[in-house]
Design a protein around this motif. Sequence first.
Motif, mmCIF file in Angstrom:
data_model
loop_
_atom_site.group_PDB
_atom_site.id
_atom_site.type_symbol
_atom_site.label_atom_id
_atom_site.label_comp_id
_atom_site.label_asym_id
_atom_site.label_seq_id
_atom_site.Cartn_x
_atom_site.Cartn_y
_atom_site.Cartn_z
ATOM 1 N N GLU A 1 0.853 -1.179 0.000
ATOM 2 C CA GLU A 1 0.000 0.000 0.000
ATOM 3 C C GLU A 1 0.895 1.237 0.000
ATOM 4 O O GLU A 1 1.700 1.422 0.916
ATOM 5 C CB GLU A 1 -0.878 -0.038 1.246
ATOM 6 C CG GLU A 1 -1.958 0.999 1.267
ATOM 7 C CD GLU A 1 -2.816 0.852 2.507
ATOM 8 O OE1 GLU A 1 -3.951 0.399 2.355
ATOM 9 O OE2 GLU A 1 -2.334 1.195 3.609
ATOM 10 N N CYS A 2 0.757 2.062 -1.031
ATOM 11 C CA CYS A 2 1.635 3.223 -1.222
ATOM 12 C C CYS A 2 0.891 4.525 -0.975
ATOM 13 O O CYS A 2 -0.283 4.652 -1.309
ATOM 14 C CB CYS A 2 2.175 3.228 -2.651
ATOM 15 S SG CYS A 2 3.122 1.757 -3.088
ATOM 16 N N ASP A 3 1.595 5.496 -0.410
ATOM 17 C CA ASP A 3 1.005 6.804 -0.137
ATOM 18 C C ASP A 3 0.987 7.707 -1.361
ATOM 19 O O ASP A 3 0.116 8.569 -1.481
ATOM 20 C CB ASP A 3 1.769 7.512 0.987
ATOM 21 C CG ASP A 3 1.530 6.874 2.340
ATOM 22 O OD1 ASP A 3 0.416 6.376 2.582
ATOM 23 O OD2 ASP A 3 2.466 6.863 3.161
ATOM 24 N N GLU B 1 -9.444 4.017 0.778
ATOM 25 C CA GLU B 1 -10.296 5.077 1.313
ATOM 26 C C GLU B 1 -11.480 5.348 0.393
ATOM 27 O O GLU B 1 -12.617 5.489 0.859
ATOM 28 C CB GLU B 1 -9.467 6.355 1.507
ATOM 29 C CG GLU B 1 -8.371 6.194 2.544
ATOM 30 C CD GLU B 1 -7.309 7.286 2.492
ATOM 31 O OE1 GLU B 1 -6.441 7.290 3.381
ATOM 32 O OE2 GLU B 1 -7.329 8.135 1.569
ATOM 33 N N LYS C 1 -2.867 3.750 -1.119
ATOM 34 C CA LYS C 1 -3.665 3.786 0.108
ATOM 35 C C LYS C 1 -5.003 4.472 -0.166
ATOM 36 O O LYS C 1 -6.039 4.087 0.367
ATOM 37 C CB LYS C 1 -2.889 4.527 1.202
ATOM 38 C CG LYS C 1 -3.612 4.624 2.513
ATOM 39 C CD LYS C 1 -2.767 5.347 3.541
ATOM 40 C CE LYS C 1 -3.496 5.439 4.866
ATOM 41 N NZ LYS C 1 -2.728 6.212 5.837
ATOM 42 N N ARG C 2 -4.979 5.445 -1.031
ATOM 43 C CA ARG C 2 -6.187 6.212 -1.361
ATOM 44 C C ARG C 2 -7.281 5.321 -1.952
ATOM 45 O O ARG C 2 -8.472 5.594 -1.752
ATOM 46 C CB ARG C 2 -5.829 7.347 -2.324
ATOM 47 C CG ARG C 2 -6.974 8.260 -2.643
ATOM 48 C CD ARG C 2 -7.381 9.097 -1.434
ATOM 49 N NE ARG C 2 -8.460 9.997 -1.800
ATOM 50 C CZ ARG C 2 -9.632 10.050 -1.164
ATOM 51 N NH1 ARG C 2 -9.867 9.307 -0.108
ATOM 52 N NH2 ARG C 2 -10.562 10.880 -1.568
#
Length: 156
Positions: free
Chosen positions: A79-81, A122, A118-119
């Motif tokens: 999971e990448c920011d 969400e 990661k978005r």
Amino acid sequence: MKIIQHLWFEKDMEAAVRFYTSLIPGSKVHSIAPLMAETPSGPEGSVKIASFTLGDQNYMAIEAGPLDPFNHSFSIMVECDTQAEIDRLWDALKEGGSVEQCGWLKDRWGLSWQIVPKRLGELMEDSDHAKVRRVTEAMLKMVKLDIAGLEAAAKG
């Protein structure tokens, strides 16, 4: 109780482990050593065992010749920011491997990876079902996941 993922490599385990730990921040090789006993896979010293962490996950690996190839039933999800993180990992892991839909790829050793923002998680948890559908439809059309494209889909 401790949970440790275990990977079986036909060959080149040490190169794979060193490559993986070089890509993921906070990763470390703890040990790589030959197994000093004869095994069903070969004579003393022919089988190698490794212990390492990728981020905060514990792994073991063995190099013991052919058994079962890696397949989609096990993958490593990262999971990448940022899009830059996605791009860096995607480019490194796809070299010598193959890319697939929805952020999946196989590296040169055949191990499956999911490189996701990661978005995305969400957006998929939003209470607006129409928004979630648009994001899902956009994701299903992508190979490497694109945060800006997912955000645009969310906005409609």
